[in-house]
Design a protein around this motif. Structure first.
Motif, PDB file in Angstrom:
ATOM      1  N   PRO A 132       0.835  -1.208   0.000  1.00 48.18           N
ATOM      2  CA  PRO A 132       0.000   0.000   0.000  1.00 48.18           C
ATOM      3  C   PRO A 132       0.869   1.258   0.000  1.00 48.18           C
ATOM      4  CG  PRO A 132      -0.611  -1.481   1.794  1.00 48.18           C
ATOM      5  CD  PRO A 132       0.645  -2.020   1.206  1.00 48.18           C
ATOM      6  N   ALA A 133       0.464   2.235  -0.798  1.00 52.13           N
ATOM      7  CA  ALA A 133       1.213   3.497  -0.845  1.00 52.13           C
ATOM      8  C   ALA A 133       1.134   4.140   0.541  1.00 52.13           C
ATOM      9  CB  ALA A 133       0.594   4.418  -1.902  1.00 52.13           C
ATOM     10  N   GLY A 134       2.220   4.725   0.967  1.00 53.50           N
ATOM     11  CA  GLY A 134       2.215   5.441   2.254  1.00 53.50           C
ATOM     12  C   GLY A 134       2.555   4.565   3.450  1.00 53.50           C
ATOM     13  N   LEU A 135       2.653   3.236   3.221  1.00 49.41           N
ATOM     14  CA  LEU A 135       2.983   2.351   4.354  1.00 49.41           C
ATOM     15  C   LEU A 135       4.472   2.513   4.689  1.00 49.41           C
ATOM     16  CD1 LEU A 135       1.792   0.187   6.231  1.00 49.41           C
ATOM     17  CD2 LEU A 135       2.647  -1.531   4.639  1.00 49.41           C
ATOM     18  N   GLU A 136       4.726   2.861   5.971  1.00 54.96           N
ATOM     19  CA  GLU A 136       6.115   3.106   6.362  1.00 54.96           C
ATOM     20  C   GLU A 136       6.568   2.111   7.417  1.00 54.96           C
ATOM     21  OE1 GLU A 136       6.452   7.246   7.552  1.00 54.96           O
ATOM     22  OE2 GLU A 136       7.061   7.696   5.494  1.00 54.96           O
ATOM     23  N   VAL A 137       7.897   1.889   7.450  1.00 54.81           N
ATOM     24  CA  VAL A 137       8.453   1.019   8.504  1.00 54.81           C
ATOM     25  C   VAL A 137       9.614   1.748   9.174  1.00 54.81           C
ATOM     26  CG1 VAL A 137       7.835  -1.219   7.572  1.00 54.81           C
ATOM     27  CG2 VAL A 137       9.930  -0.120   6.801  1.00 54.81           C
ATOM     28  N   TYR A 138       9.824   1.359  10.445  1.00 60.44           N
ATOM     29  CA  TYR A 138      10.920   1.951  11.226  1.00 60.44           C
ATOM     30  C   TYR A 138      12.061   0.926  11.187  1.00 60.44           C
ATOM     31  CZ  TYR A 138      13.306   4.111  15.200  1.00 60.44           C
ATOM     32  OH  TYR A 138      14.222   4.722  16.022  1.00 60.44           O
ATOM     33  N   ALA A 139      13.099   1.224  10.377  1.00 66.32           N
ATOM     34  CA  ALA A 139      14.144   0.214  10.161  1.00 66.32           C
ATOM     35  C   ALA A 139      15.452   0.861   9.718  1.00 66.32           C
ATOM     36  CB  ALA A 139      13.676  -0.765   9.088  1.00 66.32           C
ATOM     37  N   ASP A 140      16.501   0.018   9.687  1.00 62.05           N
ATOM     38  CA  ASP A 140      17.776   0.422   9.088  1.00 62.05           C
ATOM     39  C   ASP A 140      17.663   0.013   7.621  1.00 62.05           C
ATOM     40  OD1 ASP A 140      20.361   0.039   7.908  1.00 62.05           O
ATOM     41  OD2 ASP A 140      21.238   0.153   9.922  1.00 62.05           O
ATOM     42  N   ARG A 141      17.652   0.989   6.727  1.00 63.81           N
ATOM     43  CA  ARG A 141      17.308   0.706   5.328  1.00 63.81           C
ATOM     44  C   ARG A 141      18.209  -0.357   4.688  1.00 63.81           C
ATOM     45  NH1 ARG A 141      14.795   4.060   0.586  1.00 63.81           N
ATOM     46  NH2 ARG A 141      15.280   2.594  -1.078  1.00 63.81           N
ATOM     47  N   GLU A 142      19.495  -0.210   4.906  1.00 67.66           N
ATOM     48  CA  GLU A 142      20.444  -1.125   4.266  1.00 67.66           C
ATOM     49  C   GLU A 142      20.169  -2.575   4.703  1.00 67.66           C
ATOM     50  OE1 GLU A 142      25.084  -1.651   4.713  1.00 67.66           O
ATOM     51  OE2 GLU A 142      24.547   0.466   4.398  1.00 67.66           O
ATOM     52  N   LYS A 143      19.892  -2.737   6.019  1.00 65.59           N
ATOM     53  CA  LYS A 143      19.682  -4.097   6.545  1.00 65.59           C
ATOM     54  C   LYS A 143      18.338  -4.647   6.099  1.00 65.59           C
ATOM     55  CE  LYS A 143      22.887  -3.272  10.219  1.00 65.59           C
ATOM     56  NZ  LYS A 143      23.286  -1.898   9.846  1.00 65.59           N
ATOM     57  N   LEU A 144      17.335  -3.755   5.989  1.00 61.82           N
ATOM     58  CA  LEU A 144      16.026  -4.198   5.505  1.00 61.82           C
ATOM     59  C   LEU A 144      16.149  -4.673   4.055  1.00 61.82           C
ATOM     60  CD1 LEU A 144      12.991  -4.538   5.698  1.00 61.82           C
ATOM     61  CD2 LEU A 144      12.714  -2.083   5.294  1.00 61.82           C
ATOM     62  N   GLU A 145      16.909  -3.915   3.242  1.00 61.74           N
ATOM     63  CA  GLU A 145      17.096  -4.317   1.841  1.00 61.74           C
ATOM     64  C   GLU A 145      17.781  -5.679   1.779  1.00 61.74           C
ATOM     65  OE1 GLU A 145      19.103  -1.372  -0.486  1.00 61.74           O
ATOM     66  OE2 GLU A 145      17.461   0.070  -0.335  1.00 61.74           O
ATOM     67  N   GLN A 146      18.770  -5.880   2.678  1.00 58.51           N
ATOM     68  CA  GLN A 146      19.513  -7.141   2.704  1.00 58.51           C
ATOM     69  C   GLN A 146      18.574  -8.328   2.993  1.00 58.51           C
ATOM     70  OE1 GLN A 146      22.890  -6.970   5.333  1.00 58.51           O
ATOM     71  NE2 GLN A 146      23.262  -9.176   5.181  1.00 58.51           N
ATOM     72  N   ILE A 147      17.625  -8.108   3.950  1.00 61.52           N
ATOM     73  CA  ILE A 147      16.695  -9.191   4.309  1.00 61.52           C
ATOM     74  C   ILE A 147      15.774  -9.510   3.131  1.00 61.52           C
ATOM     75  CG2 ILE A 147      14.817  -9.899   5.860  1.00 61.52           C
ATOM     76  CD1 ILE A 147      15.985  -7.975   7.967  1.00 61.52           C
ATOM     77  N   ILE A 148      15.169  -8.420   2.543  1.00 63.48           N
ATOM     78  CA  ILE A 148      14.210  -8.642   1.445  1.00 63.48           C
ATOM     79  C   ILE A 148      14.914  -9.309   0.260  1.00 63.48           C
ATOM     80  CG2 ILE A 148      12.658  -7.502  -0.198  1.00 63.48           C
ATOM     81  CD1 ILE A 148      12.036  -5.452   1.959  1.00 63.48           C
ATOM     82  N   LEU A 149      16.162  -8.855  -0.001  1.00 62.78           N
ATOM     83  CA  LEU A 149      16.917  -9.432  -1.115  1.00 62.78           C
ATOM     84  C   LEU A 149      17.160 -10.925  -0.859  1.00 62.78           C
ATOM     85  CD1 LEU A 149      18.463  -9.037  -3.742  1.00 62.78           C
ATOM     86  CD2 LEU A 149      20.495  -8.457  -2.400  1.00 62.78           C
ATOM     87  N   ASN A 150      17.518 -11.267   0.367  1.00 63.24           N
ATOM     88  CA  ASN A 150      17.786 -12.671   0.696  1.00 63.24           C
ATOM     89  C   ASN A 150      16.526 -13.520   0.545  1.00 63.24           C
ATOM     90  OD1 ASN A 150      19.295 -14.904   1.771  1.00 63.24           O
ATOM     91  ND2 ASN A 150      18.113 -14.624   3.634  1.00 63.24           N
ATOM     92  N   LEU A 151      15.370 -12.959   1.023  1.00 67.75           N
ATOM     93  CA  LEU A 151      14.127 -13.737   0.949  1.00 67.75           C
ATOM     94  C   LEU A 151      13.675 -13.912  -0.506  1.00 67.75           C
ATOM     95  CD1 LEU A 151      12.168 -12.250   3.998  1.00 67.75           C
ATOM     96  CD2 LEU A 151      13.377 -14.435   3.857  1.00 67.75           C
ATOM     97  N   LEU A 152      13.772 -12.804  -1.278  1.00 70.35           N
ATOM     98  CA  LEU A 152      13.368 -12.904  -2.687  1.00 70.35           C
ATOM     99  C   LEU A 152      14.319 -13.849  -3.433  1.00 70.35           C
ATOM    100  CD1 LEU A 152      12.361  -9.260  -3.736  1.00 70.35           C
ATOM    101  CD2 LEU A 152      10.887 -11.272  -3.558  1.00 70.35           C
ATOM    102  N   GLY A 153      15.624 -13.730  -3.117  1.00 71.73           N
ATOM    103  CA  GLY A 153      16.642 -14.584  -3.765  1.00 71.73           C
ATOM    104  C   GLY A 153      16.346 -16.055  -3.500  1.00 71.73           C
ATOM    105  N   ASN A 154      15.992 -16.381  -2.231  1.00 68.09           N
ATOM    106  CA  ASN A 154      15.658 -17.771  -1.895  1.00 68.09           C
ATOM    107  C   ASN A 154      14.442 -18.239  -2.675  1.00 68.09           C
ATOM    108  OD1 ASN A 154      17.719 -18.228  -0.140  1.00 68.09           O
ATOM    109  ND2 ASN A 154      16.530 -17.878   1.716  1.00 68.09           N
ATOM    110  N   SER A 155      13.397 -17.355  -2.724  1.00 72.52           N
ATOM    111  CA  SER A 155      12.172 -17.745  -3.440  1.00 72.52           C
ATOM    112  C   SER A 155      12.484 -18.050  -4.902  1.00 72.52           C
ATOM    113  CB  SER A 155      11.130 -16.623  -3.357  1.00 72.52           C
ATOM    114  OG  SER A 155      10.601 -16.592  -2.056  1.00 72.52           O
TER     115      SER A 155
END
Ligand code: ADP
Length: 438
Positions: A310-333
């Motif tokens: 959804p547009a406007g949905l925000e998260v409180y995170a360390d961007r670099e580490k969040l990207e690393q997690i999403i990349l790992n999960l997508l890579g596994n899929s």
């Protein structure tokens, strides 16, 4: 022989003398009573004179008169200072002192009595009696108080004994405490020493890992570089078989390099030296930055990726580490989903608990056996479903991803059905004020 002097009238003087006077015959008849005795008894003269003398006596006095007083008078001719109670007309008792004498008057024997009122003396006697009774009562009370005091003294002695026993027990406990305290001081010194040893070991481990990664990465890069040069024919023509072998060399070199990098990553997380730069990020931005990194593989495997954030949905995170997690999960899929399979990334505020966002990455891949769903988050654990899938990974990605998620106050869990697909749910905080997941 009485004499009259001037105008003095002896009879009148006797009548109003300051003491009562009464004379009675032996048969008890009162022959004469002066005004003073009549007043003392509140009686008229007629009420006394001519009546029996017992009329003016109380019951007790009557008995005393009959048994003692009258016989005494008759025998000795006089009675002196005898205490009597007379009966007034009102019924009151009148206390008097009696002195009496038998006289012969005109051939008749008369018993002549003089009465002195003893009201004061009676009062004193009563007061004395009261004081005596009071004194006796007080003495009794004193004796009782004394007994009580004695009892209390015994009790006090007993409590004192108990107190001494308790004091001794307390002293023992205090000694124990002092000893325990000394032990504690020793243990905490030992603990401090061990912590220092552990910190030293950790520093040594980090230094070793940093050195090792440098020592390994440099020759590995050299291996990769020289293999490429050989493949390009810089050192002379290469046969097809040699090209194939060189491909295997470079693939292994990349794998080793990734493994080293991930080991280093994990070591940093575990040593707690990793810093998190927490900020609010629009989730769409983060996802859009990661997708291009997996697009080549998606394209190669003809897989479809569907994104729904959804547009406007925000998260409180360390961007670099969040990207690393999403990349790992997508890579596994991508890795564990067959060609032309489907992958979906969706996000939404977590239902029920406030302040959390859930990011789901699901696929129609090979799935994970239920009994391995926890193990896959342990370092170096890989599920051997297909040998090819296993050889491509390091078994560290999920372990690192979960640690990073938790480091940001979130979590990462997996659901899966073997042969149907898997879903990884990454939970993150939606603001700085959101409560961490655990
Ligand atoms: P790697 O992918 O490098 O092997 P990971 O820690 O990322 O290491 O994953 C560990 C293991 O979990 C994988 O080897 C695989 O067996 C299993 N796994 C991870 N993601 C998936 C998925 N989407 N589908 C099926 N299995 C998966």
């Amino acid at each position: 022989m009485a004499t009259t002097t001037g105008s003095l009238d002896p009879e009148a003087m006797l009548d109003t003398a300051p003491c009562g006077y009464l004379a009675f015959a032996d048969d008890g008849t009162v022959r004469y009573a002066n005004t003073t005795i009549c007043r003392m008894l509140g009686r008229s003269r007629e009420d006394v004179v001519g009546k029996h003398v017992e009329r003016i006596m109380t019951v007790g006095t009557k008995i005393f008169y009959q048994t003692h007083l009258f016989p005494l008078l008759k025998m000795s001719g006089h009675a002196d200072e005898i205490f009597l109670l007379l009966a007034a007309a009102s019924g009151d008792e009148v206390a008097v002192l009696l002195s009496a004498a038998r006289q012969e008057r005109g051939g008749d024997i008369l018993n002549e009595c003089v009465f002195m009122p003893v009201r004061e003396r009676r009062k004193f006697e009563e007061a004395l009696l009261q004081a005596k009774a009071e004194a006796e009562r007080t003495a009794k009370e004193l004796r009782a108080a004394n007994r009580l005091l004695e009892e209390q003294a015994v009790e006090l002695e007993m409590s004192q004994e108990q107190l001494s026993e308790q004091a001794a027990a307390l002293e023992e406990q205090q000694q124990d405490l002092v000893m325990m305290n000394q032990e504690l001081v020793k243990s905490s010194a030992e603990l401090a020493r061990l912590t220092e040893v552990a910190n030293e070991a950790n520093r040594a481990k980090s230094a070793f890992l940093a050195a090792m990664s440098h020592e390994l990465r440099t020759p590995l890069n050299a291996i990769g570089g020289y293999a490429q040069l050989l493949e390009m024919g810089v050192h002379g023509p290469v046969t097809e078989g040699q090209v194939d072998a060189l491909h295997k060399v470079t693939r292994s070199q990349r794998h080793l390099l990734r493994l080293i990098n991930e080991i280093l990553n994990l070591a940093r997380i575990e040593s707690g030296t990793l810093n998190y730069r927490m900020q609010m990020h629009p989730l769409n931005d983060v996802v859009l930055a990661v997708i291009p990194m997996v697009e080549p593989q998606l394209h190669q495997r003809e897989q479809r990726l569907e994104v729904s954030v959804p547009a406007g949905l925000e998260v409180y995170a360390d961007r670099e580490k969040l990207e690393q997690i999403i990349l790992n999960l997508l890579g596994n899929s991508v890795k564990f989903t067959p060609e032309r399979g489907e992958i979906r990334l969706s996000a939404a505020p977590a239902s029920g608990s406030g302040g959390l966002v859930e990011i789901q990455i699901s696929d129609t891949g090979i799935g994970i056996p239920a009994d391995r769903l926890q193990a896959i988050f342990e370092p170096f654990i890989q599920v051997e479903v297909t040998p090819s899938a296993r050889s491509e990974g390091t078994g560290l990605g999920l372990s690192i991803s979960r640690d990073l998620a938790r480091g940001m106050g979130g979590d990462l869990v997996a659901h899966s059905e073997l042969g149907v697909g898997s879903t990884f749910v990454l939970t993150l905080r939606s603001s700085e004020n959101s409560k961490p997941v655990s």
